[in-house]
Design an enzyme around this catalytic site. Structure first.
Site, PDB file in Angstrom:
ATOM      1  N   ASP A 145      -0.707  -5.584   4.038  1.00 39.33           N
ATOM      2  CA  ASP A 145      -0.586  -4.158   4.054  1.00 39.33           C
ATOM      3  C   ASP A 145      -0.214  -4.103   2.463  1.00 39.33           C
ATOM      4  O   ASP A 145       0.784  -4.796   1.806  1.00 39.33           O
ATOM      5  CB  ASP A 145       0.713  -3.544   4.863  1.00 39.33           C
ATOM      6  N   SER A 177       4.355   3.595  10.146  1.00 39.31           N
ATOM      7  CA  SER A 177       4.637   4.206   8.925  1.00 39.31           C
ATOM      8  C   SER A 177       5.803   4.852   8.844  1.00 39.31           C
ATOM      9  O   SER A 177       6.839   4.447   9.149  1.00 39.31           O
ATOM     10  CB  SER A 177       3.393   4.915   8.359  1.00 39.31           C
ATOM     11  N   GLU A 194      -3.243   7.344  -3.613  1.00 46.51           N
ATOM     12  CA  GLU A 194      -2.487   7.455  -2.556  1.00 46.51           C
ATOM     13  C   GLU A 194      -1.749   8.495  -2.023  1.00 46.51           C
ATOM     14  O   GLU A 194      -1.668   8.973  -0.981  1.00 46.51           O
ATOM     15  CB  GLU A 194      -1.656   5.900  -2.794  1.00 46.51           C
ATOM     16  N   GLU A 195      -1.192   9.161  -3.052  1.00 44.19           N
ATOM     17  CA  GLU A 195      -0.121  10.309  -2.858  1.00 44.19           C
ATOM     18  C   GLU A 195      -0.677  11.596  -3.263  1.00 44.19           C
ATOM     19  O   GLU A 195      -0.229  12.673  -2.755  1.00 44.19           O
ATOM     20  CB  GLU A 195       1.144  10.058  -3.347  1.00 44.19           C
ATOM     21  N   HIS A 213      -2.470  -1.471   6.020  1.00 40.53           N
ATOM     22  CA  HIS A 213      -1.755  -0.318   6.850  1.00 40.53           C
ATOM     23  C   HIS A 213      -2.593   0.008   8.140  1.00 40.53           C
ATOM     24  O   HIS A 213      -1.686   0.814   9.068  1.00 40.53           O
ATOM     25  CB  HIS A 213      -1.434   0.607   5.780  1.00 40.53           C
TER      26      HIS A 213
END
Length: 747
Positions: free
Chosen positions: A685, A610, A212-213, A717
């Site tokens: 989400d 977001s 994800e990051e 999301h």
């Protein structure tokens, strides 16, 4: 700063008057109105949108995923013979695919890779000899060769995750049932990692925050000689469980999701080295501290493994050199944050060279630049206040490397420089466009994608010096191009600069409808605001903004401090202070708009998704009455609810700096929101979990404060698609119109 602001506002308002757009205004009257339904329909208005463009290892062929005109989100695999100039579909996803339901693990991986809304083929890998490609499709694997034959390699009820061909092409590997499987190409695959472990153990998969990051989707890595594999073992047992109710239109599914929220324990990540059959397994020494991030893993030309170990605070990266036989490690060097109140930004901008040196990207001088590390010494290869952003390719025989860099803040250009640091970088692309690029493995062929405010993305092949040799997608907006009917009303954006409170220049972009003397217009003020994305660029902006302008609104964007491609000092104000400087910068943008004689100062609506949704809340809380209305999509409302790697990079650990988190939260001041608010969130989400919005909803209801919301059952999301996209945007504009934030009606 008020006098500076006033002078800038006055000078910009004089150049944004009707005569600038007068020539296109008459033409626009003949163009059809661009509706939200058309924006999201097929074929896509941007024209062809190729993905995953990859040159074959020998540079002879180019492969890409091309979407269909009648189904814009379905992709097939196409090949281009560079010598003959001929195109051929290599894999028809609809004919070959089974259409079976994907596993939950693959769905989640697609969410992390931002491809959840796509159909057909979403990835592939060239064989090392360039004879074909490995294609995952509907949970199974296929080998498509350039002679037109397609061989199915797996046929199971489960899903083969993370498939790969080994470096030399002798093996195929994948993850099934949380174990790594390996087999000869065309032969039977067997699991090579242990069985009968706890259900919190995963082999060969990147953990949640890596996907994800950290932009790391890989969980295992083949050695150059196919004799060893580095495999990640992830123990998720320390990670807290978030019970996530994925509320759908026809029922609710409850997931106990392992979600590492800020200030809580991460998964324990280990690396093991093993033979292709799982034998001779040894553990990699990553050091005594388990609370780290395995940021990057690569094999070097010396057949040693190299691991980038990032500390949890994300202030340094240790580059470890690993013995493939024993797993023993030594620290090659350490990259530290450019300043004490900053972080280390991860990148893929590095390359191990054949002579044992390393081409490396760093922000150590305050801007992203390339360095060469050899024999313990550093040589800086690029410099200046225009940051480099991407390593495109390396031609070791020619002694050059090609890279992407910011030019004039608003465009990206491609340059070539020498690996020995001599001479000046050579510009390879047209400054009238903003560009990105890739190269084959030897750096002998350049693939460039470019766009401009009036030109949707084009792509072409070029020689290493930038000379175009063939269009891949010229994408001219004429004839049957889907955007051609709307070209007459297309609005070219205006760009400008205003000053932040500390004098920092902030770039803005504005699109206006046909301006009539004496008339004032509502503004749709779009923002993101968080660290990373730069939204104001001189590239193609897509059709959505044009559709909003067609409705009689001004479209406005401003990049606040904290966004990327401006250097360390421009990003730093967000350090342990989210919801501060970026909110004030957007306020400066609103004040600038109110000073323009063609803007209706009572009709400025702000929108974000977001982090942008979080920004909407903080902007309404900070300055009641400044904005006419706000739309908050999938907002983070309390940063303790978001994940460790992203949140702690900027905010620190909430157990150590609770005050910073309290100040950044959108919850304590939610009752200060006095302007009309529309809250939007997907009810399934798994990224910004729905609890963020449900907590806000509860606070506003308990305070008896009015607001509106639109929730989307079953959506994560990403709330978009051919039908849902128009629903979202029609909902937004019905909300604005109901609160009087609309163009003046004709008498």
């Amino acid at each position: 700063m008020r006098s500076v602001f006033a002078a800038v506002a006055l000078s910009l308002s004089t150049c944004l008057t009707t005569p600038v757009l007068a020539e296109t205004a008459t033409m626009s009257e003949m163009a059809p109105t661009l509706t939200f339904e058309r924006v999201f329909a097929s074929p896509g208005l941007d024209g062809p949108a190729p993905r995953q463009v990859k040159l074959s290892p020998d540079g002879r062929y180019l492969a890409l995923l091309r979407n269909r005109a009648d189904e814009r989100e379905r992709y097939d695999l196409w090949g281009y013979d560079i010598e003959t100039g001929e195109w051929r579909m290599l894999v028809d996803s609809e004919k070959l695919g089974s259409g079976k339901e994907l596993s939950e693990d693959e769905k989640m991986q697609r969410e992390r890779a931002r491809v959840a809304g796509l159909k057909g083929i979403i990835s592939y890998q060239w064989a090392s000899d360039g004879s074909g490609v490995l294609v995952p499709l509907d949970g199974d694997l296929y080998l498509a060769r350039l002679d037109g034959t397609v061989t199915q390699l797996t046929d199971t009820e489960g899903t083969e995750l993370n498939p790969k061909l080994s470096t030399k092409g002798g093996f195929v590997s994948f993850v099934r049932d949380r174990r790594l499987w390996v087999g000869p190409v065309g032969g039977e695959a067997q699991p090579v990692t242990p069985a009968d472990e706890a259900d919190t153990i995963r082999w060969g998969e990147a953990e949640f925050v890596a996907q994800e990051e950290m932009a790391r989707l890989q969980g295992y890595w083949w050695s150059p000689n196919d004799d060893r594999i580095a495999v990640q073992r992830t123990d998720e047992s320390p990670v807290g469980i978030v019970t996530r109710a994925a509320i759908g239109a026809k029922g609710t599914r409850v997931f106990d999701q392992r979600y590492p929220a800020a200030g809580t324990d991460n998964a324990v990540v280990e690396l093991f080295l093993m033979d292709p059959d799982g034998a001779n397994r040894v553990k990699v020494d990553l050091g005594p501290d388990l609370d780290i991030y395995v940021a990057r893993v690569n094999w070097g030309p010396d057949d040693y493994l190299y691991v980038q170990r990032q500390d949890r605070a994300q202030t340094k990266i240790d580059v470890l050199r690993i013995d493939p036989a024993t797993g023993a490690s030594t620290v090659l060097f350490t990259e530290k944050a450019a300043r004490s109140d900053y972080w280390v930004n991860l990148s893929d901008n590095y390359r191990f060279l054949k002579d044992g040196s390393l081409l490396w990207w760093s922000e150590r001088d305050g801007y992203g630049h390339f360095y060469r590390y050899a024999d313990g010494q550093w040589t800086q290869l690029t410099s200046g206040t225009s940051p480099t952003t991407t390593l495109v390719g390396v031609d070791e025989e020619a002694g050059t490397f090609t890279y992407q860099a910011t030019a004039g803040v608003l465009t990206q250009q491609i340059y070539r420089a020498r690996l020995d640091g001599t001479g000046e970088p050579e510009l390879l692309t047209d400054p009238a466009f903003t560009n990105s690029a890739s190269m084959d493995g030897k750096g002998r062929l350049l693939y460039v994608t470019r766009s401009a405010p009036e030109q949707p993305p084009q792509s072409y092949l070029a020689t290493p010096d930038g000379k175009r040799v063939a269009w891949i997608e010229e994408n001219r907006v004429e004839g049957e191009h889907p955007y051609a009917p709307y070209l007459a009303s297309h609005v070219t954006p205006e760009f400008g600069v205003i000053a932040a409170e500390d004098g920092t220049p902030l770039h803005w972009m504005m699109l206006t409808p046909k301006l009539e003397p004496g008339k004032r217009y509502p503004v749709f003020f779009q923002h993101y605001g968080g660290p990373g994305p730069q939204t104001v660029t001189k590239g193609w902006g897509g059709a959505l903004a044009q559709a909003i302008v067609d409705r009689g609104y001004i479209w406005f964007q401003l990049d606040n401090r904290g966004s990327a491609n401006r250097g360390v000092d421009f990003e730093q104000p967000l350090y342990r202070a989210m919801g501060g400087a970026e909110v004030r910068d957007q306020k400066t943008g609103a004040q600038f708009l109110k000073a323009l004689d063609f803007v209706d100062p009572a009709k400025i609506a702000t929108y974000g998704w977001s982090y942008g949704g979080y920004m909407t809340l903080k902007m309404l809380e900070a300055d009641p009455g400044l904005y006419a209305a706000g739309i908050s999509g999938a907002p983070v409302t309390r940063w303790e609810l978001y994940d460790t790697h992203y949140t702690e990079r900027y905010m620190g650990d909430p157990r150590e700096v609770p005050g910073a988190y309290e100040q950044a939260s959108a919850i304590p001041d939610a009752t200060k929101i006095a302007d009309p608010l529309l809250l939007i969130h997907g009810m399934a989400d798994d990224n910004v979990v729905f609890e963020n919005s449900s907590e806000l909803i509860g606070v506003l209801q308990e305070a008896n404060l009015p607001f509106e919301m639109m929730l989307y059952p079953g959506y994560t999301h990403r709330v978009s698609g051919e039908k849902i996209g128009p629903h979202v945007w029609n909902t937004i504009f019905r909300f604005l119109e109901s609160h009087g934030v609309a163009p003046q009606t004709k008498e």
